[in-house]
Scaffold this motif. Sequence first.
Motif, PDB file in Angstrom:
ATOM      1  N   THR A   8      21.141  28.796  12.250  1.00 37.25           N
ATOM      2  CA  THR A   8      20.719  28.905  13.648  1.00 37.25           C
ATOM      3  C   THR A   8      20.681  30.364  14.098  1.00 37.25           C
ATOM      4  O   THR A   8      19.694  30.816  14.703  1.00 37.25           O
ATOM      5  CB  THR A   8      21.655  28.101  14.561  1.00 37.25           C
ATOM      6  N   SER A  42      10.754  20.538  21.202  1.00 38.38           N
ATOM      7  CA  SER A  42      11.945  19.893  21.748  1.00 38.38           C
ATOM      8  C   SER A  42      12.377  18.771  20.808  1.00 38.38           C
ATOM      9  O   SER A  42      11.612  18.323  19.949  1.00 38.38           O
ATOM     10  CB  SER A  42      11.645  19.308  23.129  1.00 38.38           C
ATOM     11  N   GLU A  43      13.611  18.288  20.984  1.00 38.06           N
ATOM     12  CA  GLU A  43      14.096  17.180  20.157  1.00 38.06           C
ATOM     13  C   GLU A  43      13.243  15.938  20.371  1.00 38.06           C
ATOM     14  O   GLU A  43      12.987  15.179  19.431  1.00 38.06           O
ATOM     15  CB  GLU A  43      15.560  16.892  20.480  1.00 38.06           C
ATOM     16  N   GLU A  44      12.774  15.742  21.605  1.00 39.89           N
ATOM     17  CA  GLU A  44      11.912  14.595  21.897  1.00 39.89           C
ATOM     18  C   GLU A  44      10.589  14.715  21.146  1.00 39.89           C
ATOM     19  O   GLU A  44      10.091  13.729  20.582  1.00 39.89           O
ATOM     20  CB  GLU A  44      11.655  14.499  23.403  1.00 39.89           C
ATOM     21  N   GLN A  45      10.001  15.903  21.129  1.00 38.73           N
ATOM     22  CA  GLN A  45       8.753  16.107  20.405  1.00 38.73           C
ATOM     23  C   GLN A  45       8.932  15.884  18.909  1.00 38.73           C
ATOM     24  O   GLN A  45       8.077  15.277  18.254  1.00 38.73           O
ATOM     25  CB  GLN A  45       8.218  17.518  20.662  1.00 38.73           C
ATOM     26  N   ILE A  46      10.050  16.352  18.369  1.00 38.72           N
ATOM     27  CA  ILE A  46      10.322  16.164  16.940  1.00 38.72           C
ATOM     28  C   ILE A  46      10.429  14.683  16.608  1.00 38.72           C
ATOM     29  O   ILE A  46       9.880  14.214  15.598  1.00 38.72           O
ATOM     30  CB  ILE A  46      11.602  16.920  16.542  1.00 38.72           C
ATOM     31  N   ALA A  47      11.101  13.932  17.447  1.00 39.58           N
ATOM     32  CA  ALA A  47      11.249  12.485  17.228  1.00 39.58           C
ATOM     33  C   ALA A  47       9.876  11.796  17.273  1.00 39.58           C
ATOM     34  O   ALA A  47       9.601  10.890  16.470  1.00 39.58           O
ATOM     35  CB  ALA A  47      12.179  11.893  18.280  1.00 39.58           C
ATOM     36  N   GLU A  50       7.999  12.588  14.013  1.00 40.22           N
ATOM     37  CA  GLU A  50       8.511  11.796  12.899  1.00 40.22           C
ATOM     38  C   GLU A  50       7.947  10.385  12.929  1.00 40.22           C
ATOM     39  O   GLU A  50       7.596   9.813  11.888  1.00 40.22           O
ATOM     40  CB  GLU A  50      10.039  11.757  12.938  1.00 40.22           C
ATOM     41  N   LYS A  62      14.577  20.554  11.041  1.00 40.80           N
ATOM     42  CA  LYS A  62      14.595  20.316  12.486  1.00 40.80           C
ATOM     43  C   LYS A  62      15.038  21.574  13.240  1.00 40.80           C
ATOM     44  O   LYS A  62      14.490  21.901  14.299  1.00 40.80           O
ATOM     45  CB  LYS A  62      15.539  19.157  12.821  1.00 40.80           C
ATOM     46  N   GLU A  63      16.034  22.268  12.694  1.00 39.95           N
ATOM     47  CA  GLU A  63      16.517  23.482  13.349  1.00 39.95           C
ATOM     48  C   GLU A  63      15.409  24.533  13.394  1.00 39.95           C
ATOM     49  O   GLU A  63      15.222  25.223  14.405  1.00 39.95           O
ATOM     50  CB  GLU A  63      17.743  24.017  12.612  1.00 39.95           C
ATOM     51  N   LYS A  66      12.942  23.557  16.097  1.00 40.38           N
ATOM     52  CA  LYS A  66      13.457  23.726  17.458  1.00 40.38           C
ATOM     53  C   LYS A  66      13.509  25.183  17.906  1.00 40.38           C
ATOM     54  O   LYS A  66      13.546  25.465  19.111  1.00 40.38           O
ATOM     55  CB  LYS A  66      14.858  23.107  17.570  1.00 40.38           C
ATOM     56  N   HIS A  69       9.042  27.016  14.523  1.00 39.22           N
ATOM     57  CA  HIS A  69       7.979  26.023  14.398  1.00 39.22           C
ATOM     58  C   HIS A  69       6.624  26.645  14.075  1.00 39.22           C
ATOM     59  O   HIS A  69       6.155  26.586  12.959  1.00 39.22           O
ATOM     60  CB  HIS A  69       7.880  25.150  15.672  1.00 39.22           C
TER      61      HIS A  69
END
Length: 280
Positions: A8, A42-47, A50, A62-63, A66, A69
Motif C-alpha cells: 500500500t 472504489s471497492e464497489e466498482q471493483i465488486a 468482478e 485489488k489494492e 484502489k 488502476h
Amino acid sequence: MNIPSNLTEFLYWAKERTEKLWSVNNENCPKGFYGARWQPLSEEQIAQIEQQYAVSFTIEHKEFLKILHAIDKKEIVEYEDDDELIAEECTFFYNWLENEEEITDQIKYNYEGIWNDVTSVNHVWLKSWGIKPKSIEKRKGIFDEWFSKLPQLLPVRNLSCVVSNENLKWNPVICIRGSDIVILGWDFRSYLLYELRKHLNIYTDVYDEELGMFYQEFVDEVQNIFDENFKYDEIKDIPYLKEMILYWSSGWKGFGLNYYPENVKGIRPIVRTYIAEEEK
C-alpha cells in the motif's frame, strides 16, 4: 530512495513519483503522459467488475486497482514504417470501466495464442499431455482440459496478466506471447517497478570507458529488489502453467533457474526443453 516494502505504501509512493514526473512537460516526461493522473477504483466498482467479467482479483490486485488502476491519458508509441515515422495512441494500463473490448480480446488471446503454438507455429506439446494424438480434435480435447485448470489470467497492461489464485503464496504477473511465457514479477511491487521503470526515475547513468559513452542501469536498491524477488524458491509455482513456462529456455530465469551453465557466453537462443514424440 527508500522504496517502501509495504504494498500500500509502495503504491502511494509510485503514484506520487509518477504524477510528479508527468506534471512537467520536458524531455523526462514520456510522450503522451504530460498532465496524466491515476484513476483509482472504489471497492464497489471493483465488486461490480468482478461480477461483470466473472473474475476474482487477488488482494494485491485489488489494492493496485484502489490506488492506481489506470491513467487518464494515452501513451504515444512511435515507430518507423517504410521510413515514415508513425505515432499511435495506446492504452497504458487497462481501464476496467472503459476498455472492455481490449480486456476481453486479451483474455481470448491467452487461449488462442497458446493453442496456435500447439497447432501450427511451434508445435508445442507438453510432457504431461502424453503422446500427441494424430487427431486434431483429440489434441484440442487434451489442450482444453489443461487450459480449463489454469488460474485466471487477468489483463493488466498489454500482454501482461496477473495470475489470480489466492491459494498461492506468490501472486506473479506474467507476459504471454503464445506459448512463450515469462514472469515479470512475483508480486505487484516488483512487477510495477519493472513496468513503470521509465516513469519512476530509478536509473543511474554509468560511463563505459571502453565504448566512451553513458548507459543506464537500475540503482542498487531496485536491482537488489529484483534479485531478491527472482531468487530460486521451491514453493514458487503457477499450477499447470509452470510446465509451459519452462518449455522454453526464456522462462527458466523467472524461477531463478539457469538453463545453461553459467560459463556459457554469447546469445542464448530460445530452445525447447521437451519435444513430444510425434504421432506415427
